[in-house]
Scaffold this motif. Structure first.
Motif, short mmCIF file in Angstrom:
data_model
loop_
_atom_site.label_atom_id
_atom_site.label_comp_id
_atom_site.label_asym_id
_atom_site.label_seq_id
_atom_site.Cartn_x
_atom_site.Cartn_y
_atom_site.Cartn_z
N ASP A 202 46.10 37.31 82.10
CA ASP A 202 47.42 37.62 81.56
C ASP A 202 47.62 39.13 81.51
O ASP A 202 46.66 39.89 81.52
CB ASP A 202 47.59 37.02 80.16
N ASN A 203 48.88 39.52 81.49
CA ASN A 203 49.24 40.91 81.26
C ASN A 203 50.66 40.99 80.72
O ASN A 203 51.45 40.07 80.88
CB ASN A 203 49.05 41.79 82.51
N GLN A 204 50.94 42.10 80.07
CA GLN A 204 52.23 42.28 79.43
C GLN A 204 53.27 42.74 80.43
O GLN A 204 52.95 43.33 81.47
CB GLN A 204 52.12 43.30 78.30
N ASP B 282 60.43 37.12 77.46
CA ASP B 282 58.99 36.99 77.57
C ASP B 282 58.32 38.32 77.28
O ASP B 282 58.84 39.38 77.64
CB ASP B 282 58.61 36.54 78.98
N THR B 283 57.16 38.25 76.68
CA THR B 283 56.35 39.43 76.42
C THR B 283 55.47 39.74 77.63
O THR B 283 55.19 40.88 77.94
CB THR B 283 55.46 39.19 75.18
N GLY B 284 55.03 38.69 78.32
CA GLY B 284 54.13 38.86 79.45
C GLY B 284 54.08 37.62 80.31
O GLY B 284 54.87 36.70 80.15
N LYS B 285 53.12 37.64 81.24
CA LYS B 285 52.96 36.51 82.16
C LYS B 285 51.48 36.21 82.32
O LYS B 285 50.63 37.02 81.97
CB LYS B 285 53.61 36.78 83.52
N LEU C 165 52.68 31.98 69.26
CA LEU C 165 52.67 32.06 70.72
C LEU C 165 53.55 30.98 71.33
O LEU C 165 53.54 29.84 70.89
CB LEU C 165 51.23 31.89 71.22
N ARG C 166 54.31 31.37 72.36
CA ARG C 166 55.13 30.43 73.15
C ARG C 166 54.70 30.55 74.61
O ARG C 166 54.67 31.66 75.15
CB ARG C 166 56.62 30.80 73.10
N LEU C 167 54.39 29.45 75.24
CA LEU C 167 54.02 29.43 76.66
C LEU C 167 55.04 28.60 77.42
O LEU C 167 55.49 27.56 76.94
CB LEU C 167 52.63 28.80 76.84
N ARG C 168 55.39 29.08 78.60
CA ARG C 168 56.29 28.30 79.46
C ARG C 168 55.79 28.39 80.89
O ARG C 168 55.22 29.40 81.30
CB ARG C 168 57.74 28.75 79.33
N ALA C 169 55.99 27.34 81.64
CA ALA C 169 55.52 27.27 83.02
C ALA C 169 56.61 27.72 83.97
O ALA C 169 57.79 27.42 83.79
CB ALA C 169 55.09 25.85 83.35
N LEU C 170 56.19 28.45 85.01
CA LEU C 170 57.10 28.91 86.07
C LEU C 170 56.80 28.20 87.39
O LEU C 170 57.69 28.02 88.21
CB LEU C 170 56.97 30.42 86.27
N TYR D 110 46.55 25.26 89.54
CA TYR D 110 46.94 26.47 88.82
C TYR D 110 48.26 26.23 88.10
O TYR D 110 49.03 25.34 88.44
CB TYR D 110 47.06 27.68 89.75
N ILE D 111 48.49 27.06 87.09
CA ILE D 111 49.78 27.17 86.42
C ILE D 111 50.11 28.65 86.36
O ILE D 111 49.27 29.46 85.94
CB ILE D 111 49.75 26.61 84.97
N VAL D 112 51.29 29.02 86.79
CA VAL D 112 51.81 30.37 86.63
C VAL D 112 52.84 30.27 85.51
O VAL D 112 53.67 29.36 85.51
CB VAL D 112 52.48 30.89 87.92
#
Length: 161
Positions: A146-148, A123-126, A95-100, A110-112
């Motif tokens: 989350d969703n794809q 990206d696969t999803g958000k 898994l890779r997570l990145r902040a927007l 919050y973090i989006v």
């Protein structure tokens, strides 16, 4: 001008303009990543580590005692014990997570972000993480939604029970 002539002109304009209005919208461009303050970045890195290890207990420990997971096509799950049970056998992988975007106040925030797997591009999803904390304590996840990015695959007749 005669009415039949105006009707022909109007019809011709609709034929010419119709395709321009019916074009699919262009794919949105990727939203760039942002840097998070260390106390928020820790949440994403701890989440990645626990997910990669398939450690449901470590994942659940990132959540508030009464937190939620809100996943696509699944009912809400509430409470740290239920979150751990939901993640048992369901986590694992690169898994890779990145902040927007992010925002915090004294006890909430919050973090989006966006997520992907492996070293592949894109990206696969958000996701959105809502956060809370007791003053002076570390941030905990109150909800993880989350969703794809891809639309769901259509169901086949053989998929129905």
């Amino acid at each position: 001008m005669s009415r039949p002539f105006l009707a022909v002109v109007a019809f011709a304009l609709m034929l010419v303009a119709g395709p321009a209005f019916s074009q699919d919208a262009p794919e949105p461009t990727s939203v760039p990543s942002i840097a998070l303050p260390p106390e928020l970045d820790r949440i994403l890195r701890d989440y990645e580590r626990a997910w990669r290890a398939g450690d449901a207990a470590a994942l659940a420990a990132l959540f508030a005692e009464d937190g939620f997971i809100l996943q696509s096509n699944r009912p809400p799950v509430r409470g740290r014990k239920a979150i751990q049970a939901a993640y048992e056998g369901g986590s694992g992988g690169p898994l890779r997570l990145r902040a927007l975007a992010f925002h915090t106040e004294a006890t909430s925030g919050y973090i989006v972000g966006a997520y992907g797997y492996g070293d592949g591009p894109g990206d696969t999803g958000k996701f959105t993480l809502t956060l809370r904390r007791t003053p002076g304590q570390p941030w905990l996840i109150f909800s993880d939604m989350d969703n794809q990015n891809a639309p769901p695959k259509p169901r086949r007749a053989s998929d129905t029970p």
